[in-house]
Write an enzyme that holds these catalytic residues in place. Structure first.
Site, mmCIF file in Angstrom:
data_model
loop_
_atom_site.group_PDB
_atom_site.id
_atom_site.type_symbol
_atom_site.label_atom_id
_atom_site.label_comp_id
_atom_site.label_asym_id
_atom_site.label_seq_id
_atom_site.Cartn_x
_atom_site.Cartn_y
_atom_site.Cartn_z
ATOM 1 N N GLU A 252 13.994 -40.984 14.094
ATOM 2 C CA GLU A 252 12.963 -39.993 13.812
ATOM 3 C C GLU A 252 12.361 -39.542 15.136
ATOM 4 O O GLU A 252 11.799 -40.357 15.866
ATOM 5 C CB GLU A 252 11.867 -40.574 12.906
ATOM 6 C CG GLU A 252 10.863 -39.508 12.486
ATOM 7 C CD GLU A 252 9.768 -40.055 11.570
ATOM 8 O OE1 GLU A 252 8.974 -40.895 12.034
ATOM 9 O OE2 GLU A 252 9.726 -39.633 10.408
ATOM 10 N N TYR B 234 10.024 -31.231 14.071
ATOM 11 C CA TYR B 234 10.348 -32.550 13.527
ATOM 12 C C TYR B 234 11.848 -32.638 13.301
ATOM 13 O O TYR B 234 12.464 -31.715 12.776
ATOM 14 C CB TYR B 234 9.628 -32.762 12.189
ATOM 15 C CG TYR B 234 10.042 -34.025 11.471
ATOM 16 C CD1 TYR B 234 9.318 -35.199 11.634
ATOM 17 C CD2 TYR B 234 11.167 -34.049 10.631
ATOM 18 C CE1 TYR B 234 9.699 -36.373 10.983
ATOM 19 C CE2 TYR B 234 11.547 -35.215 9.985
ATOM 20 C CZ TYR B 234 10.810 -36.370 10.172
ATOM 21 O OH TYR B 234 11.192 -37.530 9.531
#
Ligand code: GDP
Ligand code: MN
Length: 404
Positions: free
Chosen positions: A213, A125
Protein backbone atom coordinates in the site's frame (compact mmCIF):
# COMPACT_ATOMS: atom_id res chain seq x y z
CA UNK A 1 5.28 -10.23 7.91
CA UNK A 2 5.30 -6.45 8.04
CA UNK A 3 8.41 -4.31 7.66
CA UNK A 4 9.10 -0.66 8.44
CA UNK A 5 8.56 2.16 5.95
CA UNK A 6 12.31 2.84 5.68
CA UNK A 7 12.99 -0.83 4.91
CA UNK A 8 10.10 -1.06 2.46
CA UNK A 9 11.34 2.01 0.56
CA UNK A 10 14.83 0.50 0.20
CA UNK A 11 13.32 -2.74 -1.10
CA UNK A 12 11.15 -0.85 -3.60
CA UNK A 13 14.08 1.25 -4.75
CA UNK A 14 15.96 -1.98 -5.52
CA UNK A 15 13.21 -2.74 -8.05
CA UNK A 16 13.44 0.68 -9.68
CA UNK A 17 10.51 2.28 -7.85
CA UNK A 18 11.18 5.98 -7.27
CA UNK A 19 10.94 6.89 -3.60
CA UNK A 20 11.14 9.88 -1.30
CA UNK A 21 14.78 9.50 -0.19
CA UNK A 22 15.62 9.24 3.48
CA UNK A 23 18.01 7.99 6.14
CA UNK A 24 16.96 6.18 9.30
CA UNK A 25 18.17 7.32 12.75
CA UNK A 26 17.85 6.14 16.34
CA UNK A 27 19.04 9.24 18.23
CA UNK A 28 18.54 13.01 17.80
CA UNK A 29 22.27 13.39 16.97
CA UNK A 30 22.05 10.67 14.31
CA UNK A 31 18.92 12.41 12.98
CA UNK A 32 20.90 15.63 12.57
CA UNK A 33 23.71 13.81 10.79
CA UNK A 34 21.20 12.06 8.56
CA UNK A 35 19.78 15.44 7.56
CA UNK A 36 23.26 16.77 6.75
CA UNK A 37 23.97 13.76 4.57
CA UNK A 38 20.56 13.94 2.91
CA UNK A 39 21.15 17.59 2.04
CA UNK A 40 24.42 16.65 0.34
CA UNK A 41 22.80 13.80 -1.55
CA UNK A 42 19.54 15.40 -2.68
CA UNK A 43 20.02 19.14 -2.26
CA UNK A 44 16.93 19.35 -0.06
CA UNK A 45 16.81 22.01 2.64
CA UNK A 46 13.47 20.97 4.18
CA UNK A 47 13.18 17.67 5.99
CA UNK A 48 10.38 15.34 7.06
CA UNK A 49 10.82 13.41 10.29
CA UNK A 50 8.79 10.22 10.31
CA UNK A 51 8.23 7.84 13.24
CA UNK A 52 8.95 4.24 12.25
CA UNK A 53 6.31 1.93 13.70
CA UNK A 54 4.29 -0.85 12.13
CA UNK A 55 1.14 1.22 11.92
CA UNK A 56 -0.26 3.95 9.72
CA UNK A 57 -1.98 7.22 10.53
CA UNK A 58 1.27 8.63 11.92
CA UNK A 59 0.79 12.04 10.37
CA UNK A 60 -2.35 12.64 12.43
CA UNK A 61 -1.17 10.51 15.38
CA UNK A 62 0.27 12.08 18.54
CA UNK A 63 3.20 11.19 20.78
CA UNK A 64 1.82 10.90 24.34
CA UNK A 65 4.80 12.46 26.10
CA UNK A 66 5.36 15.52 23.88
CA UNK A 67 2.24 16.05 21.80
CA UNK A 68 4.31 15.91 18.61
CA UNK A 69 2.76 14.34 15.53
CA UNK A 70 4.31 11.16 14.18
CA UNK A 71 5.25 12.88 10.91
CA UNK A 72 6.59 16.45 11.12
CA UNK A 73 8.25 18.90 8.78
CA UNK A 74 11.48 20.75 9.64
CA UNK A 75 12.22 23.81 7.51
CA UNK A 76 15.65 24.23 9.03
CA UNK A 77 18.48 21.75 9.37
CA UNK A 78 19.02 22.99 12.94
CA UNK A 79 15.48 21.94 13.94
CA UNK A 80 15.80 18.30 12.92
CA UNK A 81 17.47 17.00 16.11
CA UNK A 82 14.93 18.71 18.41
CA UNK A 83 11.94 17.52 16.40
CA UNK A 84 13.33 13.98 16.26
CA UNK A 85 13.84 14.11 20.03
CA UNK A 86 10.13 14.82 20.50
CA UNK A 87 9.29 11.59 18.70
CA UNK A 88 12.07 9.14 19.62
CA UNK A 89 11.40 7.00 22.67
CA UNK A 90 7.86 8.33 22.91
CA UNK A 91 4.61 6.41 22.60
CA UNK A 92 2.83 7.21 19.38
CA UNK A 93 -0.92 6.73 19.32
CA UNK A 94 -2.67 6.57 15.94
CA UNK A 95 -6.06 5.23 14.90
CA UNK A 96 -4.25 2.02 13.93
CA UNK A 97 -2.22 1.43 17.11
CA UNK A 98 -5.09 1.29 19.59
CA UNK A 99 -5.11 3.57 22.65
CA UNK A 100 -1.97 1.95 24.12
CA UNK A 101 0.11 3.20 21.19
CA UNK A 102 3.54 2.05 20.08
CA UNK A 103 6.99 3.06 21.30
CA UNK A 104 9.06 4.72 18.58
CA UNK A 105 12.63 3.42 18.38
CA UNK A 106 13.59 4.87 15.00
CA UNK A 107 12.77 7.88 12.85
CA UNK A 108 13.21 8.26 9.12
CA UNK A 109 14.70 11.59 8.07
CA UNK A 110 13.31 12.16 4.58
CA UNK A 111 13.71 14.82 1.91
CA UNK A 112 10.80 17.22 1.46
CA UNK A 113 9.16 16.34 -1.84
CA UNK A 114 6.21 18.76 -1.66
CA UNK A 115 8.29 21.68 -2.98
CA UNK A 116 6.51 24.33 -5.10
CA UNK A 117 6.94 24.48 -8.86
CA UNK A 118 5.17 24.52 -12.20
CA UNK A 119 2.18 22.57 -10.87
CA UNK A 120 0.76 21.71 -7.44
CA UNK A 121 2.03 18.49 -5.85
CA UNK A 122 -0.78 15.92 -5.94
CA UNK A 123 -1.29 12.83 -3.78
CA UNK A 124 -2.63 9.51 -5.13
CA UNK A 125 -3.39 6.14 -3.62
CA UNK A 126 -2.03 2.86 -4.98
CA UNK A 127 -2.11 -0.63 -3.59
CA UNK A 128 -1.54 -4.13 -4.90
CA UNK A 129 -2.97 -7.09 -3.13
CA UNK A 130 -3.96 -10.67 -3.43
CA UNK A 131 -7.62 -11.17 -4.34
CA UNK A 132 -8.40 -14.66 -3.09
CA UNK A 133 -11.91 -14.66 -4.56
CA UNK A 134 -10.62 -14.39 -8.14
CA UNK A 135 -7.23 -16.02 -7.59
CA UNK A 136 -5.49 -12.99 -9.01
CA UNK A 137 -3.68 -9.85 -7.95
CA UNK A 138 -5.53 -6.56 -7.95
CA UNK A 139 -4.24 -3.01 -8.28
CA UNK A 140 -6.38 -0.47 -6.47
CA UNK A 141 -5.86 3.17 -7.37
CA UNK A 142 -7.47 6.43 -6.41
CA UNK A 143 -7.06 10.15 -6.91
CA UNK A 144 -7.96 10.52 -3.21
CA UNK A 145 -4.45 9.91 -1.93
CA UNK A 146 -3.16 10.71 1.53
CA UNK A 147 -6.55 9.95 3.06
CA UNK A 148 -7.74 6.89 4.88
CA UNK A 149 -8.75 4.57 2.04
CA UNK A 150 -11.46 2.95 4.20
CA UNK A 151 -13.13 6.34 4.34
CA UNK A 152 -12.93 6.76 0.57
CA UNK A 153 -14.33 3.24 0.11
CA UNK A 154 -17.23 4.11 2.43
CA UNK A 155 -18.13 7.57 1.15
CA UNK A 156 -17.12 7.55 -2.50
CA UNK A 157 -16.39 4.01 -3.68
CA UNK A 158 -16.57 5.17 -7.31
CA UNK A 159 -13.27 6.94 -6.73
CA UNK A 160 -11.46 3.63 -6.27
CA UNK A 161 -10.42 1.94 -9.48
CA UNK A 162 -9.55 -1.75 -9.60
CA UNK A 163 -7.49 -3.60 -12.18
CA UNK A 164 -7.14 -7.38 -11.86
CA UNK A 165 -3.95 -9.05 -12.96
CA UNK A 166 -3.68 -12.68 -13.91
CA UNK A 167 -0.60 -13.94 -12.06
CA UNK A 168 0.16 -16.38 -14.90
CA UNK A 169 0.76 -13.61 -17.43
CA UNK A 170 1.66 -10.76 -15.08
CA UNK A 171 0.94 -7.06 -15.47
CA UNK A 172 0.32 -6.15 -19.11
CA UNK A 173 1.55 -2.75 -20.35
CA UNK A 174 -1.99 -1.69 -21.31
CA UNK A 175 -3.11 -2.28 -17.74
CA UNK A 176 -0.50 0.08 -16.29
CA UNK A 177 -1.53 2.71 -18.89
CA UNK A 178 -5.20 2.17 -18.05
CA UNK A 179 -4.57 2.88 -14.36
CA UNK A 180 -2.49 5.97 -15.17
CA UNK A 181 -5.27 7.29 -17.46
CA UNK A 182 -7.82 6.46 -14.79
CA UNK A 183 -5.91 8.73 -12.42
CA UNK A 184 -6.32 11.54 -14.95
CA UNK A 185 -2.67 11.79 -15.85
CA UNK A 186 -1.24 12.82 -19.19
CA UNK A 187 2.08 13.74 -20.73
CA UNK A 188 5.22 13.13 -18.74
CA UNK A 189 3.39 12.44 -15.48
CA UNK A 190 1.46 9.68 -17.25
CA UNK A 191 4.68 8.12 -18.53
CA UNK A 192 6.21 8.32 -15.06
CA UNK A 193 3.15 6.73 -13.46
CA UNK A 194 3.25 3.81 -15.93
CA UNK A 195 6.91 3.27 -15.04
CA UNK A 196 6.07 3.53 -11.35
CA UNK A 197 3.23 0.99 -11.50
CA UNK A 198 5.29 -1.43 -13.58
CA UNK A 199 8.24 -1.33 -11.19
CA UNK A 200 5.90 -1.59 -8.21
CA UNK A 201 4.26 -4.71 -9.63
CA UNK A 202 7.67 -6.27 -10.26
CA UNK A 203 8.58 -5.57 -6.65
CA UNK A 204 5.30 -7.09 -5.45
CA UNK A 205 5.96 -10.30 -7.35
CA UNK A 206 9.68 -10.43 -6.63
CA UNK A 207 9.20 -10.10 -2.88
CA UNK A 208 6.33 -12.64 -2.64
CA UNK A 209 4.20 -9.98 -1.03
CA UNK A 210 0.54 -10.30 -0.25
CA UNK A 211 -0.04 -6.57 0.12
CA UNK A 212 1.57 -3.30 -0.93
CA UNK A 213 0.00 0.00 0.00
CA UNK A 214 1.58 3.22 -1.19
CA UNK A 215 -0.36 6.12 0.30
CA UNK A 216 0.43 8.67 -0.81
CA UNK A 217 2.05 8.23 -4.20
CA UNK A 218 3.09 11.78 -5.04
CA UNK A 219 3.17 13.66 -8.31
CA UNK A 220 5.71 16.37 -7.57
CA UNK A 221 5.42 19.88 -8.93
CA UNK A 222 7.87 18.85 -11.67
CA UNK A 223 5.90 15.72 -12.60
CA UNK A 224 7.98 13.07 -10.90
CA UNK A 225 6.03 10.15 -9.47
CA UNK A 226 7.34 8.75 -6.19
CA UNK A 227 6.42 6.76 -3.09
CA UNK A 228 6.09 8.99 0.00
CA UNK A 229 4.90 6.15 2.21
CA UNK A 230 5.20 2.38 1.83
CA UNK A 231 3.42 -0.42 3.60
CA UNK A 232 4.73 -3.82 2.58
CA UNK A 233 3.37 -7.14 3.80
CA UNK A 234 5.35 -10.21 2.82
CA UNK A 235 3.68 -13.61 2.71
CA UNK A 236 5.00 -15.58 5.70
CA UNK A 237 4.88 -18.77 3.68
CA UNK A 238 7.52 -17.39 1.30
CA UNK A 239 10.01 -16.30 3.95
CA UNK A 240 11.97 -19.53 3.57
CA UNK A 241 13.05 -18.31 0.11
CA UNK A 242 13.15 -14.60 0.97
CA UNK A 243 16.02 -14.75 3.44
CA UNK A 244 17.08 -11.12 2.95
CA UNK A 245 13.56 -9.91 3.62
CA UNK A 246 13.08 -12.30 6.55
CA UNK A 247 16.09 -10.61 8.18
CA UNK A 248 14.17 -7.30 8.19
CA UNK A 249 11.74 -8.61 10.80
CA UNK A 250 11.47 -6.34 13.86
CA UNK A 251 10.18 -8.41 16.78
CA UNK A 252 9.88 -5.25 18.91
CA UNK A 253 6.80 -4.46 16.78
CA UNK A 254 5.11 -7.77 17.47
CA UNK A 255 3.14 -9.05 20.45
CA UNK A 256 5.83 -10.48 22.82
CA UNK A 257 3.71 -13.50 23.73
CA UNK A 258 3.15 -14.34 20.07
CA UNK A 259 6.91 -14.05 19.45
CA UNK A 260 7.66 -16.38 22.39
CA UNK A 261 5.03 -18.86 21.18
CA UNK A 262 6.50 -18.83 17.68
CA UNK A 263 9.92 -19.67 19.09
CA UNK A 264 8.42 -22.71 20.83
CA UNK A 265 6.70 -23.82 17.63
CA UNK A 266 3.26 -22.94 18.97
CA UNK A 267 0.55 -21.23 16.99
CA UNK A 268 -0.76 -18.60 19.45
CA UNK A 269 -3.07 -15.66 18.96
CA UNK A 270 -3.91 -13.47 21.95
CA UNK A 271 -7.58 -12.64 22.49
CA UNK A 272 -9.42 -10.60 25.13
CA UNK A 273 -11.28 -13.26 27.13
CA UNK A 274 -10.76 -15.00 30.50
CA UNK A 275 -10.39 -18.69 29.63
CA UNK A 276 -6.99 -19.75 28.37
CA UNK A 277 -7.04 -22.72 26.06
CA UNK A 278 -4.47 -25.16 24.84
CA UNK A 279 -5.51 -27.54 22.09
CA UNK A 280 -3.88 -29.78 19.48
CA UNK A 281 -5.16 -28.96 16.03
CA UNK A 282 -6.67 -25.75 14.70
CA UNK A 283 -10.13 -27.23 14.08
CA UNK A 284 -10.37 -28.62 17.59
CA UNK A 285 -9.15 -25.25 18.91
CA UNK A 286 -12.00 -23.48 17.11
CA UNK A 287 -14.54 -25.97 18.48
CA UNK A 288 -13.11 -25.52 21.97
CA UNK A 289 -13.43 -21.75 21.74
CA UNK A 290 -17.07 -22.17 20.66
CA UNK A 291 -17.68 -24.41 23.66
CA UNK A 292 -16.14 -21.85 26.02
CA UNK A 293 -18.44 -19.17 24.66
CA UNK A 294 -21.43 -21.48 24.95
CA UNK A 295 -20.96 -21.77 28.73
CA UNK A 296 -20.59 -18.02 29.14
CA UNK A 297 -16.79 -17.68 29.04
CA UNK A 298 -14.64 -15.84 26.52
CA UNK A 299 -11.49 -17.41 25.08
CA UNK A 300 -8.32 -15.60 26.20
CA UNK A 301 -6.39 -16.97 23.29
CA UNK A 302 -6.15 -19.37 20.41
CA UNK A 303 -3.35 -21.85 21.01
CA UNK A 304 -2.60 -24.80 18.79
CA UNK A 305 0.25 -26.91 20.17
CA UNK A 306 0.35 -28.96 16.99
CA UNK A 307 0.38 -32.69 16.38
CA UNK A 308 3.45 -33.63 18.40
CA UNK A 309 2.40 -32.22 21.79
CA UNK A 310 4.70 -33.32 24.63
CA UNK A 311 5.71 -32.16 28.11
CA UNK A 312 7.94 -29.40 26.67
CA UNK A 313 5.30 -27.91 24.38
CA UNK A 314 2.66 -28.19 27.11
CA UNK A 315 4.95 -26.33 29.51
CA UNK A 316 5.71 -23.63 26.93
CA UNK A 317 1.98 -23.26 26.30
CA UNK A 318 1.24 -23.00 30.02
CA UNK A 319 3.86 -20.32 30.54
CA UNK A 320 2.49 -18.22 27.70
CA UNK A 321 -1.13 -18.51 28.81
CA UNK A 322 -0.24 -17.73 32.44
CA UNK A 323 1.43 -14.45 31.46
CA UNK A 324 -1.99 -13.14 30.49
CA UNK A 325 -3.44 -11.55 33.68
CA UNK A 326 -7.03 -11.91 32.41
CA UNK A 327 -6.93 -15.69 32.51
CA UNK A 328 -9.26 -17.12 35.21
CA UNK A 329 -9.18 -20.78 34.08
CA UNK A 330 -7.32 -22.92 31.59
CA UNK A 331 -8.95 -25.54 29.42
CA UNK A 332 -6.67 -28.13 27.89
CA UNK A 333 -8.34 -30.12 25.16
CA UNK A 334 -6.14 -32.72 23.51
CA UNK A 335 -7.03 -35.54 21.21
CA UNK A 336 -4.68 -38.47 21.66
CA UNK A 337 -4.13 -39.79 18.18
CA UNK A 338 -0.42 -40.06 17.56
CA UNK A 339 0.34 -38.82 21.09
CA UNK A 340 -1.09 -40.94 23.88
CA UNK A 341 -3.32 -39.30 26.50
CA UNK A 342 -1.31 -40.68 29.44
CA UNK A 343 1.82 -39.01 28.02
CA UNK A 344 0.00 -35.69 27.77
CA UNK A 345 -1.42 -36.08 31.27
CA UNK A 346 2.06 -36.72 32.66
CA UNK A 347 3.29 -33.72 30.67
CA UNK A 348 0.61 -31.51 32.22
CA UNK A 349 1.42 -32.67 35.75
CA UNK A 350 5.15 -32.27 35.13
CA UNK A 351 4.74 -28.80 33.64
CA UNK A 352 2.46 -27.79 36.51
CA UNK A 353 5.10 -28.81 39.06
CA UNK A 354 7.96 -27.19 37.10
CA UNK A 355 6.21 -23.86 36.82
CA UNK A 356 4.77 -23.98 40.34
CA UNK A 357 2.55 -21.27 41.81
CA UNK A 358 -0.26 -21.75 39.30
CA UNK A 359 -3.28 -20.01 40.82
CA UNK A 360 -5.87 -20.69 38.17
CA UNK A 361 -7.78 -23.97 37.95
CA UNK A 362 -7.00 -26.20 35.01
CA UNK A 363 -9.49 -28.45 33.29
CA UNK A 364 -8.00 -31.18 31.16
CA UNK A 365 -10.04 -33.03 28.62
CA UNK A 366 -8.24 -35.94 27.05
CA UNK A 367 -9.84 -38.14 24.43
CA UNK A 368 -8.44 -40.93 22.29
CA UNK A 369 -5.68 -43.42 22.96
CA UNK A 370 -5.32 -44.21 26.70
CA UNK A 371 -7.86 -41.54 27.69
CA UNK A 372 -8.85 -43.34 30.89
CA UNK A 373 -5.21 -43.76 31.98
CA UNK A 374 -4.66 -40.07 31.29
CA UNK A 375 -7.66 -39.02 33.37
CA UNK A 376 -6.43 -41.19 36.25
CA UNK A 377 -3.00 -39.50 36.22
CA UNK A 378 -4.73 -36.10 36.41
CA UNK A 379 -7.11 -37.16 39.18
CA UNK A 380 -4.35 -38.78 41.25
CA UNK A 381 -1.96 -35.83 40.95
CA UNK A 382 -3.43 -33.98 43.93
CA UNK A 383 -3.09 -30.73 41.99
CA UNK A 384 -5.73 -28.15 41.16
CA UNK A 385 -6.27 -29.93 37.87
CA UNK A 386 -9.58 -31.47 36.88
CA UNK A 387 -10.11 -34.10 34.24
CA UNK A 388 -13.01 -34.48 31.86
CA UNK A 389 -13.82 -36.99 29.17
CA UNK A 390 -16.38 -35.17 27.01
CA UNK A 391 -15.99 -31.63 25.78
CA UNK A 392 -19.36 -30.73 27.32
CA UNK A 393 -18.18 -32.02 30.70
CA UNK A 394 -15.02 -29.96 30.35
CA UNK A 395 -16.99 -26.85 29.44
CA UNK A 396 -19.34 -27.37 32.41
CA UNK A 397 -16.34 -27.55 34.74
CA UNK A 398 -15.03 -24.31 33.21
CA UNK A 399 -18.43 -22.74 33.84
CA UNK A 400 -18.46 -23.95 37.46
CA UNK A 401 -15.00 -22.45 37.98
CA UNK A 402 -15.99 -19.11 36.44
CA UNK A 403 -19.11 -18.89 38.55
CA UNK A 404 -17.39 -19.95 41.78
P1 GDP B 1 1.00 8.04 7.63
O1 GDP B 1 0.26 9.19 8.24
O2 GDP B 1 1.46 7.08 8.68
O3 GDP B 1 0.25 7.38 6.54
O4 GDP B 1 2.37 8.64 7.02
P2 GDP B 1 2.71 9.21 5.55
O5 GDP B 1 4.05 8.77 5.18
O6 GDP B 1 1.63 8.87 4.60
O7 GDP B 1 2.77 10.78 5.78
C1 GDP B 1 1.67 11.49 6.25
C2 GDP B 1 1.56 12.83 5.58
O8 GDP B 1 2.74 13.59 5.81
C3 GDP B 1 1.44 12.79 4.07
O9 GDP B 1 0.14 12.51 3.63
C4 GDP B 1 1.86 14.21 3.72
O10 GDP B 1 0.76 15.07 3.84
C5 GDP B 1 2.90 14.53 4.80
N1 GDP B 1 4.24 14.46 4.18
C6 GDP B 1 4.96 13.38 3.92
N2 GDP B 1 6.10 13.69 3.29
C7 GDP B 1 6.09 15.04 3.14
C8 GDP B 1 6.99 15.98 2.54
O11 GDP B 1 8.03 15.63 1.98
N3 GDP B 1 6.64 17.28 2.63
C9 GDP B 1 5.51 17.71 3.21
N4 GDP B 1 5.24 18.99 3.23
N5 GDP B 1 4.62 16.84 3.74
C10 GDP B 1 4.91 15.53 3.72
MN1 MN C 1 0.48 6.99 4.56
Amino acid sequence: MNIHEYQAKEVLKGYGVRIQEGIVAETPEAAHEAAVKLKEQTGTSWFVIKAQIHAGGRGKGKVNETGSNGVVLAKKLEDVAEKAKNILGGTLVTHQTGPEGKVVNKVLIAEDVYYPGASEPKEYYLSILLDRATGSNVIMASTEGGMDIEEVAENSPEKIMKEWIDPKVGLQPFQARKVAFGLGLSGNAHKEMVKFITALYNAYEGTDSSQFEINPVLKTSDDKILAVDAKVNIDDNALYRQKELAALRDVAEEDPLEVEAGESGLNYVKLDGNVGCMVNGAGLAMATMDMIKLVGGEPANFLDVGGGANATTVEAGFRIILQDPNVKAILINVFGGIVRCDRIASGVVEAYKTIGDIRVPIIVRLQGTNAAEGAKIIDDSGLKVFSAITLKEAADKVQAVLEA
